[in-house]
Design an enzyme around this catalytic site. Structure first.
Site, PDB file in Angstrom:
ATOM      1  N   HIS A 148      -4.830   1.718   7.206  1.00 26.92           N
ATOM      2  CA  HIS A 148      -3.475   2.262   7.335  1.00 26.92           C
ATOM      3  C   HIS A 148      -3.263   3.407   6.339  1.00 26.92           C
ATOM      4  CE1 HIS A 148       1.000   1.682   8.006  1.00 26.92           C
ATOM      5  NE2 HIS A 148       1.005   2.314   6.837  1.00 26.92           N
ATOM      6  N   GLU A 149      -3.644   3.196   5.085  1.00 31.54           N
ATOM      7  CA  GLU A 149      -3.444   4.221   4.057  1.00 31.54           C
ATOM      8  C   GLU A 149      -4.367   5.417   4.262  1.00 31.54           C
ATOM      9  OE1 GLU A 149      -0.736   3.905   2.587  1.00 31.54           O
ATOM     10  OE2 GLU A 149      -0.463   1.744   2.848  1.00 31.54           O
ATOM     11  N   CYS A 180       5.595   0.100   7.789  1.00 36.82           N
ATOM     12  CA  CYS A 180       5.282   1.226   6.908  1.00 36.82           C
ATOM     13  C   CYS A 180       6.496   1.549   6.060  1.00 36.82           C
ATOM     14  CB  CYS A 180       4.884   2.440   7.753  1.00 36.82           C
ATOM     15  SG  CYS A 180       4.451   3.905   6.802  1.00 36.82           S
ATOM     16  N   LEU A 181       6.278   1.756   4.780  1.00 35.36           N
ATOM     17  CA  LEU A 181       7.380   2.106   3.897  1.00 35.36           C
ATOM     18  C   LEU A 181       8.081   3.384   4.338  1.00 35.36           C
ATOM     19  CD1 LEU A 181       5.770   1.304   0.422  1.00 35.36           C
ATOM     20  CD2 LEU A 181       7.451  -0.062   1.683  1.00 35.36           C
ATOM     21  N   GLY A 232       0.837  -1.187   0.000  1.00 39.06           N
ATOM     22  CA  GLY A 232       0.000   0.000   0.000  1.00 39.06           C
ATOM     23  C   GLY A 232       0.874   1.239   0.000  1.00 39.06           C
ATOM     24  N   GLN A 242       2.996   9.952   1.236  1.00 41.32           N
ATOM     25  CA  GLN A 242       4.255   9.229   1.394  1.00 41.32           C
ATOM     26  C   GLN A 242       5.233   9.509   0.251  1.00 41.32           C
ATOM     27  OE1 GLN A 242       2.136   5.301   2.238  1.00 41.32           O
ATOM     28  NE2 GLN A 242       4.095   5.058   3.310  1.00 41.32           N
ATOM     29  N   HIS A 250      -2.791   7.670   6.662  1.00 36.02           N
ATOM     30  CA  HIS A 250      -1.779   8.523   6.039  1.00 36.02           C
ATOM     31  C   HIS A 250      -2.411   9.786   5.457  1.00 36.02           C
ATOM     32  CE1 HIS A 250       2.108   6.594   6.265  1.00 36.02           C
ATOM     33  NE2 HIS A 250       1.619   5.437   5.844  1.00 36.02           N
TER      34      HIS A 250
END
Length: 183
Positions: free
Chosen positions: A137-138, A95-96, A48, A53, A141
């Protein structure tokens, strides 16, 4: 078409704490952004990725997850709104934008999200499992919330030193092993 190569933003970047704006632009621009986001997500080995991000304050994210039954969901979510939440479940997240840090996070077990796809077509999606977790999660963000914000104060305090040292993978000496994909 030569798509723009997007780069990740990392913990500490103010963009990750900003509430994203509703996405505007032509459908062609939105489609190009979505394709570039998928490219970045795959390059970084995530499941994702949200626009903040990659330094873009727009309410859009992409996911590509496969659930326990082998069903794959690859989709863009433009201006998403979670309209229903039910139950709770705890699961590991990464998380990236926060490489090397993983923790158990409590989320709704089932959600219903309304959004548009990259073509502007509205949809309503019911999700459970990894898809539900990824969408939540996204969506966080897009609201300037990181998964570490959902941890207890004690757990955050324990991670404080590691969070201060977060930096891009190229600057780290050893990549930590992952047991679950990063969102």
């Amino acid at each position: 078409m030569n798509r723009k190569r997007l780069s990740l933003r990392y913990y500490g970047d103010p963009m990750l704490r900003k509430k994203a704006d509703p996405i505007a632009g032509s459908q062609a621009e939105i489609k190009e952004l979505v394709e570039s986001m998928f490219d970045c997500m795959y390059r970084e080995a995530g499941v994702g990725l949200a626009a903040p991000q990659v330094g873009i304050s727009s309410r859009v994210f992409v996911v590509d997850v496969t659930d326990g039954g082998g069903v794959r969901t690859k989709r863009a979510f433009v201006n998403p709104v979670i309209v229903e939440r039910a139950g709770t479940v705890v699961g590991e997240e990464g998380c990236l934008s926060i490489p090397g840090i993983r923790a158990d996070v409590k989320r709704a077990a089932r959600i219903v999200v309304e959004a548009a796809d990259e073509d502007g077509t509205p949809f309503r999606l019911e999700a459970e499992g990894l898809l539900s977790r990824a969408v939540q999660h996204e969506t966080d963000h897009l609201d300037g919330v990181l998964f570490v914000d959902r941890l207890s104060a004690i757990k955050r305090k324990l991670l404080e030193g590691r969070l201060k040292r977060v930096r891009p993978p190229a600057e780290r000496s050893a990549e930590p092993s992952r047991t679950t994909p990063s969102l």
